[in-house]
Design a protein around this motif. Structure first.
Motif, short mmCIF file in Angstrom:
data_model
loop_
_atom_site.label_atom_id
_atom_site.label_comp_id
_atom_site.label_asym_id
_atom_site.label_seq_id
_atom_site.Cartn_x
_atom_site.Cartn_y
_atom_site.Cartn_z
N ARG A 87 4.99 -8.81 1.87
CA ARG A 87 3.68 -8.62 1.23
C ARG A 87 3.69 -7.33 0.41
O ARG A 87 2.76 -7.08 -0.34
CB ARG A 87 2.59 -8.57 2.28
N ASP A 88 4.74 -6.53 0.58
CA ASP A 88 4.89 -5.28 -0.16
C ASP A 88 6.37 -4.95 -0.24
O ASP A 88 7.10 -5.18 0.73
CB ASP A 88 4.12 -4.16 0.53
N SER A 102 9.28 -1.97 -2.12
CA SER A 102 9.44 -0.77 -2.93
C SER A 102 10.34 -1.06 -4.14
O SER A 102 10.16 -0.51 -5.20
CB SER A 102 10.02 0.36 -2.10
N LEU A 149 4.67 -10.19 -6.32
CA LEU A 149 4.42 -8.77 -6.12
C LEU A 149 4.61 -8.00 -7.42
O LEU A 149 5.49 -8.33 -8.23
CB LEU A 149 5.39 -8.21 -5.06
#
Length: 109
Positions: A20-21, A23, A43
Motif C-alpha cells: 500500500r506504500d 519508497s 502507487l
C-alpha cells in the motif's frame, strides 16, 4: 532472484506487488529488468519510477475485478522489445552509471 524473475516472465507469470506504500520498489524494478511483468497497486512511486508499459498493470489490487482483468491481460509472455526497452530505461535511469553521474554532479555542486 534474477533467474526466478526470468522464469516467471518466460512462463507467462507476473509479480504481484501488494504494498500500500513503497519508497522505490527495488524488487519490482529487478523483476521488470528480468522480463517479469508486474501487477501492482497504483502507487505514486510506481508512476514516477516506471515508464508506461504493457508490462505493468497498475490497479487497486483489493478490487478483485481489477486484479482479474490485469492478470488476464498479462497471460502472454512479454514482448522481447518491451522487455529490452524496460531494461534499458531502468538501467540508464537508476543503474550504476546513472548513480555515479548523479553522485559526481552532487560532489561538484
Amino acid at each position: 532472484m534474477a533467474a526466478l524473475y526470468r522464469r516467471c516472465g518466460d512462463s507467462g507469470g507476473a509479480m504481484l506487488v501488494t504494498s500500500r506504500d513503497e519508497s522505490f520498489g527495488m524488487a519490482a524494478a529487478e523483476a521488470l529488468m528480468c522480463g517479469c511483468p508486474l501487477i501492482t497497486n497504483d502507487l505514486p512511486v510506481f508512476r514516477e519510477v516506471f515508464p508506461n508499459s504493457d508490462m505493468i498493470k497498475r490497479v487497486d489490487i483489493w478490487q478483485p475485478e481489477q486484479f482479474e482483468q490485469a492478470a488476464k491481460a498479462l497471460l502472454a509472455v512479454p514482448d522481447q522489445e518491451a522487455c529490452r526497452h524496460m531494461y534499458e530505461h531502468l538501467s540508464s535511469t537508476y543503474g550504476p552509471a546513472a548513480f555515479m553521474a548523479a553522485l559526481n554532479a552532487a560532489l561538484e555542486a
